[in-house]
Scaffold this motif. Structure first.
Motif, mmCIF file in Angstrom:
data_model
loop_
_atom_site.group_PDB
_atom_site.id
_atom_site.type_symbol
_atom_site.label_atom_id
_atom_site.label_comp_id
_atom_site.label_asym_id
_atom_site.label_seq_id
_atom_site.Cartn_x
_atom_site.Cartn_y
_atom_site.Cartn_z
ATOM 1 N N TYR A 328 43.782 -15.864 94.707
ATOM 2 C CA TYR A 328 42.879 -15.920 93.549
ATOM 3 C C TYR A 328 43.124 -14.754 92.603
ATOM 4 O O TYR A 328 43.366 -13.616 93.038
ATOM 5 N N THR A 329 43.054 -15.057 91.302
ATOM 6 C CA THR A 329 43.211 -14.014 90.285
ATOM 7 C C THR A 329 42.187 -14.248 89.172
ATOM 8 O O THR A 329 41.782 -15.394 88.904
ATOM 9 N N TRP A 330 41.787 -13.165 88.538
ATOM 10 C CA TRP A 330 40.992 -13.284 87.323
ATOM 11 C C TRP A 330 41.884 -13.801 86.196
ATOM 12 O O TRP A 330 43.100 -13.600 86.219
ATOM 13 N N LEU A 331 41.276 -14.432 85.228
ATOM 14 C CA LEU A 331 42.023 -14.955 84.089
ATOM 15 C C LEU A 331 42.887 -13.876 83.442
ATOM 16 O O LEU A 331 44.063 -14.114 83.122
ATOM 17 N N HIS A 332 42.340 -12.685 83.255
ATOM 18 C CA HIS A 332 43.066 -11.631 82.537
ATOM 19 C C HIS A 332 44.245 -11.076 83.331
ATOM 20 O O HIS A 332 45.085 -10.360 82.771
ATOM 21 N N GLU A 333 44.343 -11.403 84.605
ATOM 22 C CA GLU A 333 45.425 -10.869 85.432
ATOM 23 C C GLU A 333 46.691 -11.730 85.385
ATOM 24 O O GLU A 333 47.730 -11.318 85.900
ATOM 25 N N ARG A 334 46.617 -12.898 84.768
ATOM 26 C CA ARG A 334 47.772 -13.789 84.718
ATOM 27 C C ARG A 334 48.764 -13.343 83.641
ATOM 28 O O ARG A 334 48.375 -13.069 82.514
ATOM 29 N N GLU A 335 50.032 -13.317 83.989
ATOM 30 C CA GLU A 335 51.076 -12.956 83.029
ATOM 31 C C GLU A 335 51.330 -14.118 82.069
ATOM 32 O O GLU A 335 51.219 -15.282 82.439
ATOM 33 N N ASN A 336 51.673 -13.797 80.847
ATOM 34 C CA ASN A 336 52.001 -14.779 79.798
ATOM 35 C C ASN A 336 50.823 -15.655 79.398
ATOM 36 O O ASN A 336 50.999 -16.692 78.753
ATOM 37 N N ALA A 337 49.618 -15.285 79.796
ATOM 38 C CA ALA A 337 48.376 -15.926 79.351
ATOM 39 C C ALA A 337 48.304 -17.435 79.578
ATOM 40 O O ALA A 337 47.886 -18.181 78.708
ATOM 41 N N PRO A 338 48.699 -17.938 80.777
ATOM 42 C CA PRO A 338 48.502 -19.367 81.032
ATOM 43 C C PRO A 338 47.031 -19.642 81.310
ATOM 44 O O PRO A 338 46.276 -18.739 81.683
ATOM 45 N N ILE A 339 46.602 -20.870 81.143
ATOM 46 C CA ILE A 339 45.219 -21.215 81.515
ATOM 47 C C ILE A 339 45.205 -22.402 82.470
ATOM 48 O O ILE A 339 44.220 -23.131 82.566
#
Length: 428
Positions: A328-339
């Protein structure tokens, strides 16, 4: 020329954008099209038209003073005139809505917001093909080989004429893998959401005092979202006692897998559940501010939390059961801003405690995570910049309906024609 005539003249020469996504259910694509259309109208950058069912989501929720409306029906036709630009979610060209009568010179731009939008899928085995790449390869290289080749040609044509935009690398990777092709110099455009007038006040003290944490899911309950949501709920049920708090779950959304999910939830005795079919965009904001400490979401729904500064666990698209190991990751922790990426089962880490760690982070340093989510949203998902970029891409598109017809892209072919006839017989 007086000022009134000048304004009228400018309006007449504005680009005319037709956003087409007929849907009666609330969903990210409807919100996306409606919000961009309203922004472009508000800023006098384009004349915008929403094409939807008479009782569809966009029809029911749009600001009538900002957008024009065309009522869609599969039985009748509505006209997109030659001076229009048609905005569609990426799809197989033979699937383009039959109720549209599209002028030959209408420009078209496709936005790949659904990873499998450009992949031909055999009716009846959709979920299997999406979840099993070996099965998909077998079908695409035999039964559907002609359609696979056609979609390669179609995608190449769109790339050559600037008629395709990808939301993120997930959609690009799926397209390349399933169609066995390389796509160079793809254009990307993130999904935006409306900026918020308020942000979430930290519930940290309330959580400490009441020993209650409120977790919400917002989004459709469909095949690609069901398995990861189910897995997460079972995980929450398992760790509830370790967290030493009551966990209240609210599920906001409808879909084909909702009944199945409700049945699953009967086995989760350590959680309490509430189900809400639908909330309007305004009501959703207030619900998230008042009743959500942590949001579970993917796609556009994840931005509804981030824009309010709500810690948002971004879940990945998955079409089959997950046994253990999701990280699990927070939204802001994802590289390249995928959703919303496709879950890579090779990245599972059996026995990891990331869900427990993330919830404890929210319980102990809520403001810090909240600020990171909000900052991430403002940097990557600004409605202003994304709307303006889409307008530029739409104007630059060299794809027209005439070109698609001349290249015989919109013909269904025998397999899809046979399936359509069979389905019509069942429905008659």
């Amino acid at each position: 020329m007086n000022k009134q005539n000048l304004i009228k003249s400018d309006y007449l020469f504005m680009p005319k954008l037709y956003f087409c996504f007929p849907s009666k259910q609330a969903g990210g694509m409807s919100l996306l099209f409606m919000r961009i259309a309203e922004y472009l109208s508000t800023t006098n950058k384009a004349q915008t038209y929403l094409i939807d069912y008479e009782d569809g989501f966009m029809s029911s929720n749009r600001d009538k003073s900002l957008t024009n409306f065309l009522a869609y029906s599969d039985e009748n036709t509505i006209c997109v005139p030659d001076d229009g630009i048609l905005i569609l979610q990426a799809m197989t060209p033979w699937s383009i809505f039959p109720g549209l009568k599209i002028g030959p010179n209408v420009k078209i731009v496709f936005w790949n917001c659904y990873p499998f939008g450009l992949v031909p899928i055999l009716p009846g085995v959709r979920t299997l093909m999406k979840s099993n790449t070996m099965v998909a390869a077998l079908i695409l290289n035999t039964i559907l080989y002609g359609y696979k080749r056609k979609m390669r040609d179609f995608t190449s044509l769109l790339m050559r004429l600037n008629g395709i935009i990808f939301q993120d690398t997930a959609g690009l990777d799926i397209t390349q893998k399933y169609l066995s092709m390389n796509i160079n110099q793809a254009r990307f455009l993130n999904i935006p959401a409306l900026p918020a007038k308020k942000v979430k006040l930290s519930p940290q003290q309330r959580i400490e005092n009441e020993k209650i944490i409120k977790v919400s899911w917002v989004g459709r309950i469909v095949d690609m979202k069901y398995f990861i949501l189910r897995y997460t709920l079972f995980k929450l049920n398992t760790i509830q006692r370790e967290l030493d708090v009551v966990i209240e779950i609210t599920i906001v959304g409808q879909g084909d897998f909702l009944a199945k999910l409700k049945k699953d939830c009967l086995d989760l005795k350590n959680l309490s559940f509430k189900f809400i079919d639908y909330l309007s965009p305004t009501d959703l904001d207030q619900f998230l501010l008042d009743e959500t400490d942590i949001l579970l979401a993917m796609g556009t729904s994840s931005l509804e939390g981030a824009k309010l500064g709500i810690p948002t666990l971004l879940l990945d698209v998955c079409y089959k059961k997950i046994d253990d190991g999701y990280v699990y990751t927070w939204l802001h922790e994802r590289e390249n801003a995928p959703i919303g990426e496709i879950l890579n089962f090779d990245n599972l880490k059996k026995g990891n405690k990331t869900l427990k760690i993330k919830i404890k982070e929210a319980m102990s340093c809520y403001d810090t995570i909240s600020e990171c989510e909000l900052s991430h949203f403002k940097k990557h998902h600004s409605l202003t910049s994304i709307s303006q970029s889409l307008l530029v891409y739409a104007i630059e598109s060299g794809v027209s309906w005439k070109i698609l017809e001349e290249n015989r892209m919109v013909e269904k072919g025998i397999i899809y024609k046979s399936f359509s006839r069979f389905r019509n017989m069942l429905n008659s």
